[in-house]
Design a protein around this motif. Structure first.
Motif, PDB file in Angstrom:
ATOM      1  N   PRO A 153     -34.383 -26.424 -78.601  1.00 57.23           N
ATOM      2  CA  PRO A 153     -33.990 -25.012 -78.723  1.00 57.23           C
ATOM      3  C   PRO A 153     -33.998 -24.285 -77.382  1.00 57.23           C
ATOM      4  O   PRO A 153     -33.138 -23.446 -77.126  1.00 57.23           O
ATOM      5  CB  PRO A 153     -35.036 -24.440 -79.685  1.00 57.23           C
ATOM      6  N   ALA A 154     -34.944 -24.633 -76.502  1.00 51.25           N
ATOM      7  CA  ALA A 154     -35.050 -23.952 -75.209  1.00 51.25           C
ATOM      8  C   ALA A 154     -33.825 -24.204 -74.347  1.00 51.25           C
ATOM      9  O   ALA A 154     -33.285 -23.284 -73.722  1.00 51.25           O
ATOM     10  CB  ALA A 154     -36.318 -24.410 -74.476  1.00 51.25           C
ATOM     11  N   GLY A 176     -38.113 -19.497 -62.937  1.00 55.11           N
ATOM     12  CA  GLY A 176     -38.648 -20.693 -63.583  1.00 55.11           C
ATOM     13  C   GLY A 176     -39.631 -21.384 -62.669  1.00 55.11           C
ATOM     14  O   GLY A 176     -39.651 -21.159 -61.449  1.00 55.11           O
ATOM     15  N   GLU A 177     -40.440 -22.232 -63.240  1.00 51.57           N
ATOM     16  CA  GLU A 177     -41.425 -22.966 -62.458  1.00 51.57           C
ATOM     17  C   GLU A 177     -40.740 -23.938 -61.504  1.00 51.57           C
ATOM     18  O   GLU A 177     -39.567 -24.276 -61.672  1.00 51.57           O
ATOM     19  CB  GLU A 177     -42.372 -23.741 -63.396  1.00 51.57           C
ATOM     20  N   ALA A 306     -35.273 -20.807 -66.481  1.00 48.96           N
ATOM     21  CA  ALA A 306     -35.238 -22.236 -66.768  1.00 48.96           C
ATOM     22  C   ALA A 306     -36.541 -22.621 -67.457  1.00 48.96           C
ATOM     23  O   ALA A 306     -37.623 -22.354 -66.933  1.00 48.96           O
ATOM     24  CB  ALA A 306     -35.065 -23.027 -65.482  1.00 48.96           C
ATOM     25  N   PRO A 307     -36.475 -23.232 -68.646  1.00 51.19           N
ATOM     26  CA  PRO A 307     -37.712 -23.519 -69.394  1.00 51.19           C
ATOM     27  C   PRO A 307     -38.519 -24.631 -68.758  1.00 51.19           C
ATOM     28  O   PRO A 307     -37.957 -25.573 -68.188  1.00 51.19           O
ATOM     29  CB  PRO A 307     -37.186 -23.939 -70.774  1.00 51.19           C
ATOM     30  N   PRO A 308     -39.849 -24.547 -68.837  1.00 48.82           N
ATOM     31  CA  PRO A 308     -40.681 -25.650 -68.344  1.00 48.82           C
ATOM     32  C   PRO A 308     -40.480 -26.896 -69.191  1.00 48.82           C
ATOM     33  O   PRO A 308     -40.178 -26.808 -70.386  1.00 48.82           O
ATOM     34  CB  PRO A 308     -42.106 -25.106 -68.466  1.00 48.82           C
ATOM     35  N   LEU A 309     -40.649 -28.037 -68.584  1.00 43.83           N
ATOM     36  CA  LEU A 309     -40.397 -29.302 -69.271  1.00 43.83           C
ATOM     37  C   LEU A 309     -41.312 -29.489 -70.472  1.00 43.83           C
ATOM     38  O   LEU A 309     -40.905 -30.040 -71.501  1.00 43.83           O
ATOM     39  CB  LEU A 309     -40.585 -30.459 -68.281  1.00 43.83           C
ATOM     40  N   ARG A 310     -42.542 -29.010 -70.388  1.00 48.21           N
ATOM     41  CA  ARG A 310     -43.502 -29.222 -71.471  1.00 48.21           C
ATOM     42  C   ARG A 310     -43.071 -28.533 -72.766  1.00 48.21           C
ATOM     43  O   ARG A 310     -43.591 -28.843 -73.845  1.00 48.21           O
ATOM     44  CB  ARG A 310     -44.882 -28.732 -71.060  1.00 48.21           C
ATOM     45  N   ASN A 311     -42.137 -27.573 -72.680  1.00 48.79           N
ATOM     46  CA  ASN A 311     -41.657 -26.861 -73.867  1.00 48.79           C
ATOM     47  C   ASN A 311     -40.352 -27.428 -74.410  1.00 48.79           C
ATOM     48  O   ASN A 311     -39.726 -26.811 -75.267  1.00 48.79           O
ATOM     49  CB  ASN A 311     -41.451 -25.379 -73.550  1.00 48.79           C
ATOM     50  N   ARG A 312     -39.948 -28.607 -73.920  1.00 49.00           N
ATOM     51  CA  ARG A 312     -38.641 -29.123 -74.298  1.00 49.00           C
ATOM     52  C   ARG A 312     -38.699 -30.326 -75.236  1.00 49.00           C
ATOM     53  O   ARG A 312     -37.673 -30.944 -75.528  1.00 49.00           O
ATOM     54  CB  ARG A 312     -37.838 -29.454 -73.044  1.00 49.00           C
ATOM     55  N   ILE A 347     -44.443 -36.782 -74.096  1.00 48.07           N
ATOM     56  CA  ILE A 347     -44.165 -35.486 -74.712  1.00 48.07           C
ATOM     57  C   ILE A 347     -45.355 -34.543 -74.590  1.00 48.07           C
ATOM     58  O   ILE A 347     -45.189 -33.331 -74.439  1.00 48.07           O
ATOM     59  CB  ILE A 347     -43.755 -35.672 -76.189  1.00 48.07           C
ATOM     60  N   GLN A 348     -46.559 -35.081 -74.613  1.00 45.47           N
ATOM     61  CA  GLN A 348     -47.747 -34.234 -74.579  1.00 45.47           C
ATOM     62  C   GLN A 348     -48.234 -33.919 -73.170  1.00 45.47           C
ATOM     63  O   GLN A 348     -49.097 -33.066 -72.992  1.00 45.47           O
ATOM     64  CB  GLN A 348     -48.887 -34.900 -75.360  1.00 45.47           C
ATOM     65  N   ALA A 349     -47.688 -34.577 -72.162  1.00 38.03           N
ATOM     66  CA  ALA A 349     -48.124 -34.329 -70.785  1.00 38.03           C
ATOM     67  C   ALA A 349     -47.816 -32.882 -70.381  1.00 38.03           C
ATOM     68  O   ALA A 349     -46.817 -32.307 -70.824  1.00 38.03           O
ATOM     69  CB  ALA A 349     -47.436 -35.306 -69.833  1.00 38.03           C
ATOM     70  N   PRO A 350     -48.636 -32.269 -69.529  1.00 35.88           N
ATOM     71  CA  PRO A 350     -48.414 -30.862 -69.153  1.00 35.88           C
ATOM     72  C   PRO A 350     -47.259 -30.657 -68.168  1.00 35.88           C
ATOM     73  O   PRO A 350     -46.732 -29.566 -68.057  1.00 35.88           O
ATOM     74  CB  PRO A 350     -49.755 -30.459 -68.518  1.00 35.88           C
ATOM     75  N   TRP A 351     -46.890 -31.658 -67.408  1.00 37.35           N
ATOM     76  CA  TRP A 351     -45.758 -31.615 -66.481  1.00 37.35           C
ATOM     77  C   TRP A 351     -45.779 -30.391 -65.561  1.00 37.35           C
ATOM     78  O   TRP A 351     -44.837 -29.598 -65.549  1.00 37.35           O
ATOM     79  CB  TRP A 351     -44.429 -31.671 -67.244  1.00 37.35           C
ATOM     80  N   PRO A 352     -46.808 -30.239 -64.733  1.00 34.93           N
ATOM     81  CA  PRO A 352     -46.808 -29.106 -63.801  1.00 34.93           C
ATOM     82  C   PRO A 352     -45.652 -29.157 -62.800  1.00 34.93           C
ATOM     83  O   PRO A 352     -45.206 -28.121 -62.306  1.00 34.93           O
ATOM     84  CB  PRO A 352     -48.166 -29.229 -63.098  1.00 34.93           C
TER      85      PRO A 352
END
Length: 452
Positions: A153-154, A176-177, A306-312, A347-352
Motif C-alpha cells: 500500500p505504501a 524520506g530516510e 518515500a516510505p521506509p523499507l520496513r513499512n513495505r 521482512i521483520q528487520a528494521p532496515w535503518p
C-alpha cells in the motif's frame, strides 16, 4: 551528479614530440589520453557518444583544426574542443570560440594551465553525458514508475501521489530516510510531468563546495560555465541534500522562486521547476539549523515522502530477489534461495539503511552463495539485527509454516504500533474483520501491546 570515471582527452597534433609530452603530462595529472597524428584518423573514432574532450592543434596538414572543429560541431555540438595555437593564430582561435570551441591555449603553455583547462572541460563533458543519459532514461515515464518496485500500500500510494503532483507542476519537496530512493522519486516526478521533454539538471548540495554553489547555480562575472538554473530552462532543477545549500544560494533560490511565482511583472527570464530532496527536512517543519523557513515553505508546497523499507512488507522479498538475481548474473553464479526463516527475518528487520542496505545485503548473499554457502539470516545478524527465534521443522506441512509466519507478522506489527488496530490494518492491508479473526485465531490480544 557525481562522476567518478577517469576523464579522457583526445590529443590531435602532427608533431610527435608535442603529442608525447602533452599525453605524458595529462596522464600524470589524472587523465586518460588518446593520441592521433591526423584529424582524419581521429574522426574515425569520434562519435556523439565519445565521453571525453578534444585537444587539437590549429595548424595541421590535411584537415586543420578549424575544419575539424566544424566537423565535430556537426557530430556533437556539446563536445568540448580546445585549440592549441601559435602566437599568430590567436585571431583565428578567437573566431573558433565564436563558432563553438570551448577555449584555446597559446604555445608555449604551462602544463598546469593546460591540465586545469582540460579538467574544467572534462567536468562540463561529464555533466553533458549524464544529462543525456538521464533524458534517455526519463523518456518513458511508465518505465520510470516501474522502477518503484512493489505492491505494498505504501508504494502504491507513492506512485499515485507522483502522478498527481507531477501534473501540478509546482515546486516539490521529496523527503524520506536515507536510502529510500528519493532521487528515483524526483526523476519520476519530472518524467511524468509536462516538463518531461525538457532537461532535468541535478546538483548534490552535500558534495559541492558551499563557496561554489552560488556560482554553479546562478553564474557570475568570473564563472566560465552556463549556470545550472539556465541549463534547466523550461525543465527541472533537482537539488539533492538541499539542507546543505549555502546561505547565499538559498537567498538567490528564494528570489528566483518568488519572481517566477509572482508573475510576469517581476519574473526573470528563467522558467524552472525546483524539486528539493532531503533526508532532514520533512513535510511538517522547516526548522533545520541554517535553512531558511521562508524558502522551506516555498519548496514544500507539494510534498512526497518515500516510505521506509520496513513499512513495505512483502516488497522487501521482491526487491531482495530482484537484486540477488541481477547480482548473481553479474558474478556468474546462482542466486541464493530464501527459506521461510530467511523470508521472515528479512521482512521483520528494521532496515535503518533502507533499500541501500538491502542492496548491500543482496550482494553479500550472492558472494556467499558463490562460495557454496546460503545463510541469509546470519548476514542479517552481522548487520546488527537480532533475528527472532523461528526454527524451521522440515517435517511440518506448508500450512503450518504459513500460519507461523502470519502470526509473527501480526505480532510484530502490533508491537511496532503499540496495539493500534487501525495502524496494523493499514500496515498489513487487512480489513478490520479479517485482522480480528486472525488475532483471535492466534490468541493475540490488543491489551498485551498497549503502551509498548
Amino acid at each position: 551528479m557525481e562522476n567518478t570515471s577517469t576523464p579522457t582527452v583526445m590529443i590531435i597534433d602532427d608533431e610527435a614530440d608535442l603529442r608525447d609530452s602533452v599525453s605524458q603530462w595529462l596522464k600524470l595529472s589524472g587523465f586518460e589520453a588518446d593520441s592521433f597524428e591526423a584529424a582524419e584518423d581521429a574522426l574515425k573514432v569520434l562519435t556523439a557518444d565519445y565521453p571525453g574532450i578534444v585537444l587539437t592543434d590549429i595548424r595541421m596538414p590535411g584537415i586543420d583544426g578549424m575544419t575539424l572543429l566544424r566537423r565535430l560541431q556537426s557530430i556533437d555540438p556539446g563536445l568540448p574542443v580546445i585549440l592549441m595555437t601559435g602566437h599568430g593564430d590567436v585571431p583565428m582561435a578567437v573566431e573558433a570560440m565564436r563558432i563553438g570551441a570551448y577555449d584555446f591555449v597559446e604555445k608555449p603553455f604551462q602544463p598546469e594551465q593546460l591540465a586545469d583547462l582540460c579538467s574544467r572541460a572534462a567536468q562540463l563533458r561529464a555533466r553533458t553525458m549524464e544529462t543525456r543519459a538521464l533524458r534517455k532514461e526519463l523518456s518513458d515515464p511508465n518505465a520510470m514508475l516501474r522502477k518503484l518496485v512493489g505492491e505494498s500500500p505504501a508504494i502504491e500510494k507513492l506512485r499515485e501521489n507522483i502522478l498527481d503532483i507531477a501534473q501540478a507542476d509546482g515546486h516539490v519537496l521529496v523527503t524520506g530516510e536515507t536510502g529510500t530512493g528519493k532521487s528515483l522519486v524526483a526523476k519520476s516526478v519530472h518524467a511524468c510531468g509536462p516538463r518531461a521533454s525538457k532537461p532535468m539538471i541535478t546538483l548534490n548540495c552535500a558534495s559541492t563546495e558551499r563557496e561554489l554553489q552560488d556560482a554553479i547555480l546562478f553564474g557570475g562575472p568570473n564563472w566560465p560555465e552556463k549556470p545550472l538554473v539556465e541549463q534547466a530552462e523550461g525543465g527541472t532543477l533537482c537539488l539533492e541534500d538541499i539542507e546543505h545549500l549555502s546561505d547565499a544560494a538559498q537567498a538567490k533560490l528564494l528570489d528566483l522562486i518568488n519572481a517566477v511565482s509572482d508573475g510576469p511583472e517581476t519574473a526573470r527570464p528563467v522558467n524552472v521547476r525546483v524539486i528539493a530532496v532531503s533526508s532532514v527536512l520533512t513535510g511538517g517543519s522547516g526548522s533545520v539549523e541554517g535553512f531558511r523557513n521562508d524558502l522551506y515553505y516555498r519548496l514544500a508546497a507539494l510534498v512526497l515522502q518515500a516510505p521506509p523499507l520496513r513499512n513495505r512488507g512483502k516488497d522487501i522479498l521482491t526487491l531482495f530477489t530482484n537484486y540477488t538475481v541481477e547480482l548473481a548474473d553479474e558474478y556468474g553464479c546462482e542466486a541464493p534461495q530464501l527459506n521461510a526463516a530467511d523470508a521472515a527475518n528479512l521482512i521483520q528487520a528494521p532496515w535503518p539503511g533502507n533499500v541501500r542496505q538491502l542492496i548491500n545485503l543482496a550482494e553479500r548473499a550472492v558472494l556467499q552463495s558463490r562460495r557454496g554457502e546460503n545463510n541469509i539470516s546470519a548476514l542479517l545478524i552481522d548487520d546488527g539485527f537480532e533475528a527472532p527465534s523461528m526454527a524451521i521443522d522440515t517435517d511440518k506441512p506448508l500450512k503450518e509454516h504459513v500460519e507461523m509466519f502470519e502470526k509473527m507478522l501480526i505480532d510484530h506489527a502490533l508491537r511496532r504500533n503499540a496495539g493500534s488496530v487501525s495502524a496494523v490494518m493499514a500496515e498489513l492491508a487487512l480489513p478490520r474483520r479479517t485482522l480480528n479473526e486472525k488475532m483471535a485465531k492466534y490468541n493475540l490480544s490488543r491489551q498485551n501491546y498497549l503502551n509498548g
